[in-house]
Design a protein around this motif. Sequence first.
Motif, short mmCIF file in Angstrom:
data_model
loop_
_atom_site.label_atom_id
_atom_site.label_comp_id
_atom_site.label_asym_id
_atom_site.label_seq_id
_atom_site.Cartn_x
_atom_site.Cartn_y
_atom_site.Cartn_z
N ASP A 74 0.80 -1.23 0.00
CA ASP A 74 0.00 0.00 0.00
C ASP A 74 0.83 1.28 0.00
OD1 ASP A 74 -2.35 -1.44 -0.09
OD2 ASP A 74 -2.60 -1.47 2.09
N TYR A 75 2.12 1.19 -0.29
CA TYR A 75 2.93 2.40 -0.43
C TYR A 75 2.79 2.93 -1.87
CZ TYR A 75 5.35 1.50 3.98
OH TYR A 75 5.65 1.30 5.31
N ILE A 76 2.90 4.26 -2.01
CA ILE A 76 2.88 4.85 -3.34
C ILE A 76 4.15 4.46 -4.09
CG2 ILE A 76 3.05 7.05 -4.58
CD1 ILE A 76 1.14 8.26 -2.64
N ASN A 77 3.98 4.13 -5.35
CA ASN A 77 5.10 3.73 -6.20
C ASN A 77 5.02 4.53 -7.50
OD1 ASN A 77 7.35 1.76 -6.59
ND2 ASN A 77 6.13 1.23 -8.40
N GLY A 78 6.15 5.06 -7.97
CA GLY A 78 6.15 5.79 -9.23
C GLY A 78 7.06 7.00 -9.18
N LYS A 79 6.85 7.93 -10.12
CA LYS A 79 7.74 9.09 -10.24
C LYS A 79 6.97 10.33 -10.63
CE LYS A 79 10.59 9.42 -13.80
NZ LYS A 79 11.76 9.24 -14.70
N LEU A 80 7.33 11.47 -10.02
CA LEU A 80 6.82 12.77 -10.41
C LEU A 80 7.99 13.61 -10.92
CD1 LEU A 80 4.41 13.61 -7.43
CD2 LEU A 80 3.78 12.80 -9.71
N GLU A 81 7.84 14.18 -12.09
CA GLU A 81 8.88 15.02 -12.68
C GLU A 81 8.50 16.49 -12.51
OE1 GLU A 81 8.97 13.76 -16.72
OE2 GLU A 81 9.85 11.80 -16.27
N PHE A 82 9.36 17.26 -11.88
CA PHE A 82 9.13 18.68 -11.65
C PHE A 82 10.01 19.49 -12.61
CE2 PHE A 82 7.92 16.56 -7.82
CZ PHE A 82 6.88 17.31 -7.28
N SER A 83 9.38 20.31 -13.43
CA SER A 83 10.10 21.21 -14.33
C SER A 83 9.69 22.64 -13.97
CB SER A 83 9.75 20.93 -15.80
OG SER A 83 10.02 19.59 -16.13
N PHE A 84 10.66 23.52 -13.79
CA PHE A 84 10.34 24.84 -13.26
C PHE A 84 11.31 25.89 -13.81
CE2 PHE A 84 12.51 21.97 -10.42
CZ PHE A 84 13.73 22.60 -10.20
N SER A 85 10.84 27.14 -13.77
CA SER A 85 11.65 28.24 -14.29
C SER A 85 12.33 29.03 -13.18
CB SER A 85 10.77 29.18 -15.12
OG SER A 85 9.68 29.66 -14.36
N GLU A 86 11.90 28.86 -11.93
CA GLU A 86 12.48 29.61 -10.82
C GLU A 86 12.89 28.66 -9.69
OE1 GLU A 86 14.23 31.65 -8.53
OE2 GLU A 86 13.50 32.88 -10.20
N PRO A 87 14.19 28.37 -9.52
CA PRO A 87 14.65 27.41 -8.49
C PRO A 87 14.22 27.77 -7.07
CG PRO A 87 16.42 27.88 -10.03
CD PRO A 87 15.31 28.84 -10.36
N ASN A 88 14.18 29.05 -6.74
CA ASN A 88 13.80 29.44 -5.38
C ASN A 88 12.36 29.07 -5.06
OD1 ASN A 88 16.29 30.51 -4.55
ND2 ASN A 88 15.87 32.45 -5.57
N ASP A 89 11.49 29.08 -6.08
CA ASP A 89 10.10 28.69 -5.86
C ASP A 89 10.00 27.21 -5.51
OD1 ASP A 89 9.24 31.23 -6.36
OD2 ASP A 89 8.57 30.84 -8.41
N ILE A 90 10.72 26.37 -6.25
CA ILE A 90 10.65 24.93 -5.97
C ILE A 90 11.27 24.62 -4.62
CG2 ILE A 90 12.81 24.21 -7.09
CD1 ILE A 90 9.45 22.39 -7.37
N LYS A 91 12.29 25.35 -4.23
CA LYS A 91 12.88 25.18 -2.89
C LYS A 91 11.82 25.41 -1.81
CE LYS A 91 17.75 26.54 -3.53
NZ LYS A 91 18.76 27.53 -3.10
N LYS A 92 11.06 26.50 -1.97
CA LYS A 92 10.10 26.87 -0.94
C LYS A 92 8.92 25.91 -0.88
CE LYS A 92 8.61 31.14 1.19
NZ LYS A 92 8.50 32.62 1.05
N ILE A 93 8.49 25.44 -2.06
CA ILE A 93 7.38 24.48 -2.08
C ILE A 93 7.76 23.20 -1.35
CG2 ILE A 93 6.05 22.96 -3.59
CD1 ILE A 93 5.92 25.24 -5.60
N PHE A 94 8.95 22.65 -1.66
CA PHE A 94 9.39 21.43 -0.98
C PHE A 94 9.61 21.68 0.51
CE2 PHE A 94 10.42 19.62 -5.20
CZ PHE A 94 9.94 18.34 -5.00
#
Length: 250
Positions: A185-205
């Motif tokens: 029952d664990y999630i299995n797979g992959k999510l690919e994150f593509s972004f234009s602003e690295p600081n935004d993805i830092k803050k979301i994570f």
Amino acid sequence: MNKFKPIIIPLLLIFIALFLWTIYWYLGSFYIKNKIHSLDNFSYEEINIKGYPFYFEIDVDELEYGTNKPLSLKKVNLKTLSWRFDQISATTNKYILINLSNSIFVNLLPKILNINYQKTDKEKINLNLNGKDLIFSDNLQKISFSVDKMLGNIEIDKDSKINLIVYKGKSTLEIQGKLSKDRKDYINGKLEFSFSEPNDIKKIFQIFGIRIDENPITNLLIYRGKIDLVFEDGISFLGPLPIGRAPKID
């Protein structure tokens, strides 16, 4: 007397049809209440059904879903045509609480969030998302992050296919991937994150308890504008690095 028969008969038929439709609508609203009440892992404080005669509009207050209450909604409105239960629109402008663990949760406050549900066959479900002015915040570090718009589609079958795009000012974030559930029952797979602003993805994570900048490898990867979140064998990986247990689906 006979000259009134052409008028009386259609009126009588309309009255009978309206009477039968009214019975159908109220029986349908009663069925919906009982169905929601009988769902596993669902709880709510109050439910109200309106929209007669063409719609079922269901207002639900303090909705909680999951055995450990991983998802809570202050208020949600569900709407469907009275004869189309395979298409449902869910809308909220109140806060949504997402429990990540017993002590960590994320708040989502949208100006408006709409999810259109459509069941295309016996097993396949399509969710179309449209949200505006969404604010994410966490309970531990008190970090908040706002986005202007979120659009996307989630197709749920044996696997779940995800395709989302988020807009913040002039920057964008795209999330694509495929997820499933393993034997434990664990999630299995992959999510690919593509972004234009690295600081935004830092803050979301960071809001979700993941510090990309603490590791030189992940910190370097985000400046390529892409990073993968992988779930495999019950473990979550950000890029090549394990970051903890994969989420488990009850």
